[in-house]
Design an enzyme around this catalytic site. Structure first.
Site, PDB file in Angstrom:
ATOM      1  N   SER A  10       0.841  -1.204   0.000  1.00  0.00           N
ATOM      2  CA  SER A  10       0.000   0.000   0.000  1.00  0.00           C
ATOM      3  C   SER A  10       0.868   1.242   0.000  1.00  0.00           C
ATOM      4  O   SER A  10       1.656   1.465   0.920  1.00  0.00           O
ATOM      5  CB  SER A  10      -0.899   0.005   1.235  1.00  0.00           C
ATOM      6  N   HIS A  35      -1.303  -1.331  -4.291  1.00  0.00           N
ATOM      7  CA  HIS A  35      -2.549  -0.974  -3.601  1.00  0.00           C
ATOM      8  C   HIS A  35      -2.576   0.533  -3.344  1.00  0.00           C
ATOM      9  O   HIS A  35      -1.631   1.095  -2.785  1.00  0.00           O
ATOM     10  CB  HIS A  35      -2.612  -1.751  -2.282  1.00  0.00           C
ATOM     11  N   ASP A  37      -4.889   3.749  -1.795  1.00  0.00           N
ATOM     12  CA  ASP A  37      -5.983   4.033  -0.864  1.00  0.00           C
ATOM     13  C   ASP A  37      -6.525   5.440  -1.079  1.00  0.00           C
ATOM     14  O   ASP A  37      -5.844   6.419  -0.774  1.00  0.00           O
ATOM     15  CB  ASP A  37      -5.463   3.916   0.572  1.00  0.00           C
ATOM     16  N   MET A  39      -9.203   8.221   0.027  1.00  0.00           N
ATOM     17  CA  MET A  39     -10.059   8.557   1.183  1.00  0.00           C
ATOM     18  C   MET A  39     -10.662   9.946   0.980  1.00  0.00           C
ATOM     19  O   MET A  39     -10.012  10.824   0.416  1.00  0.00           O
ATOM     20  CB  MET A  39      -9.224   8.587   2.461  1.00  0.00           C
ATOM     21  N   HIS A  68      -8.453   1.006  -3.651  1.00  0.00           N
ATOM     22  CA  HIS A  68      -9.362   0.834  -2.516  1.00  0.00           C
ATOM     23  C   HIS A  68     -10.041   2.181  -2.263  1.00  0.00           C
ATOM     24  O   HIS A  68      -9.424   3.089  -1.708  1.00  0.00           O
ATOM     25  CB  HIS A  68      -8.509   0.360  -1.326  1.00  0.00           C
ATOM     26  N   MET A  70     -12.253   4.440  -0.324  1.00  0.00           N
ATOM     27  CA  MET A  70     -12.936   4.678   0.964  1.00  0.00           C
ATOM     28  C   MET A  70     -13.658   6.004   0.837  1.00  0.00           C
ATOM     29  O   MET A  70     -13.324   7.002   1.489  1.00  0.00           O
ATOM     30  CB  MET A  70     -11.883   4.715   2.087  1.00  0.00           C
ATOM     31  N   MET A 139     -11.403  -5.810   5.695  1.00  0.00           N
ATOM     32  CA  MET A 139     -10.583  -4.881   6.470  1.00  0.00           C
ATOM     33  C   MET A 139     -10.250  -5.514   7.817  1.00  0.00           C
ATOM     34  O   MET A 139     -11.146  -5.949   8.543  1.00  0.00           O
ATOM     35  CB  MET A 139     -11.326  -3.559   6.703  1.00  0.00           C
ATOM     36  N   ASP A 177      -6.537  -6.399   4.497  1.00  0.00           N
ATOM     37  CA  ASP A 177      -5.909  -5.078   4.531  1.00  0.00           C
ATOM     38  C   ASP A 177      -5.950  -4.506   5.946  1.00  0.00           C
ATOM     39  O   ASP A 177      -7.035  -4.281   6.493  1.00  0.00           O
ATOM     40  CB  ASP A 177      -6.676  -4.170   3.554  1.00  0.00           C
ATOM     41  N   GLY A 199       1.204  -1.969   4.187  1.00  0.00           N
ATOM     42  CA  GLY A 199       1.672  -0.593   4.027  1.00  0.00           C
ATOM     43  C   GLY A 199       2.904  -0.323   4.863  1.00  0.00           C
ATOM     44  O   GLY A 199       4.033  -0.379   4.376  1.00  0.00           O
TER      45      GLY A 199
HETATM   46  C1  DX5 Z   1      -6.158   1.745   5.692  1.00  0.00           C
HETATM   47  C2  DX5 Z   1      -5.769   1.335   4.310  1.00  0.00           C
HETATM   48  C3  DX5 Z   1      -4.623   0.418   4.227  1.00  0.00           C
HETATM   49  C4  DX5 Z   1      -3.337   0.914   4.856  1.00  0.00           C
HETATM   50  C5  DX5 Z   1      -2.772  -0.285   5.541  1.00  0.00           C
HETATM   51  O1  DX5 Z   1      -7.426   2.289   5.683  1.00  0.00           O
HETATM   52  O2  DX5 Z   1      -6.853   0.717   3.644  1.00  0.00           O
HETATM   53  O3  DX5 Z   1      -4.384  -0.040   2.899  1.00  0.00           O
HETATM   54  O4  DX5 Z   1      -2.388   1.438   3.976  1.00  0.00           O
HETATM   55  O5  DX5 Z   1      -1.694   0.111   6.298  1.00  0.00           O
HETATM   56  P1  DX5 Z   1      -0.915  -0.912   7.241  1.00  0.00           P
HETATM   57  O6  DX5 Z   1      -0.460  -2.047   6.400  1.00  0.00           O
HETATM   58  O7  DX5 Z   1       0.174  -0.062   7.799  1.00  0.00           O
HETATM   59  O8  DX5 Z   1      -1.923  -1.363   8.304  1.00  0.00           O
HETATM   60 ZN    ZN Z   2      -6.390  -0.190   1.658  1.00  0.00          ZN
END
Ligand code: DX5
Ligand code: ZN
Length: 222
Positions: A10, A35, A37, A39, A68, A70, A139, A177, A199
């Site tokens: 990520s 990946h 993200d 938001m 992804h 969100m 998640m 994730d 990530g």
């Molecule tokens: C959080 C994201 C993840 C995030 C994961 O909402 O969807 O993809 O980057 O981060 P780690 O691997 O550090 O938990």
């Molecule tokens: Zn994610």
């Protein structure tokens, strides 16, 4: 039968002052997907990045994109996401009142469709859509931030989802994730996850490619 795990680093935990170099590291690694993200500060209490970053990443990434979303009303952006190329478009179950329509629109646009569940949303909510989706993203933290602690109940959800996929003959892959690292990844592989997003465990490690390699060498068991 043991299978190799797929790994999707990520970008959220990358150094945004050197994004190009960070993506190049992923290009040179064993990673399967990149990946990304997105938001909106509405569905989740954080804002990450939008199309300028997605478009730049799409230009230089040699890995397919696992995006992804969100965000509320993700369907608004399907035509623009399609222009990014080889994409898995993940939308949250919790943001789509008409999930069946959204999944069909994503597939009609020629993309792969993924549905994401928050930790508190049961797998049973997917009973009537599982045969239509290419991936389910569970998640294992509450979405919005990198670096959070893995929620162990996810392991039971993987088992329930495996059973639903087998019972319906669905081809959906299971992606996890949140809080994935070298300690939690073996448990997820053992539980039957197909793809792991990581990530902070990847980008905050001293050797990004080596960490991806270690994650990738775990065996998935079904
Ligand atoms: C959080 C994201 C993840 C995030 C994961 O909402 O969807 O993809 O980057 O981060 P780690 O691997 O550090 O938990
Ligand atoms: Zn994610």
């Amino acid at each position: 039968m043991a299978k190799e795990l797929k790994i999707a680093p990520s970008l959220l935990s990358a150094d945004f002052a050197h994004l190009g170099e960070e993506i190049e590291k992923i290009n040179r690694s064993d990673a399967d997907w990149l990946h990304l993200d997105v938001m909106d500060g509405v569905f989740v209490p954080n804002i990450s990045f939008g199309f300028p970053v997605l478009e730049a990443a799409a230009r230089i990434s040699t890995k397919p994109l696992d995006i992804h979303f969100m965000i509320v009303e993700p369907e608004k952006f399907i035509p623009r996401v399609k222009k990014l190329g080889d994409v898995m478009m993940n939308v949250h179950y919790e943001t789509c009142s008409h999930l069946h329509r959204v999944v069909q629109e994503i597939k009609d646009a020629g993309m792969k469709a993924g549905v994401t569940l928050n930790p508190s949303t049961p797998v049973s909510m997917l009973e009537d859509i599982i045969e239509d989706v290419d991936m389910v993203l569970l998640m294992s933290v509450n979405p919005g931030f990198g670096g959070q602690k893995f929620i162990p109940h996810t392991l039971q959800k993987i088992a329930v989802l495996r059973e639903l996929i087998a019972r319906t003959n669905s081809h959906a892959l299971i992606e996890i994730d949140g809080g994935v690292n070298l300690q939690t990844a073996p448990l997820l592989a053992e539980a039957g996850a197909d793809i792991l997003v990581a990530g902070s465990a990847v980008f905050q490690s001293p050797d990004v490619t080596e960490t991806i390699h270690k994650l990738k060498s775990l065996q998935q068991s079904r």
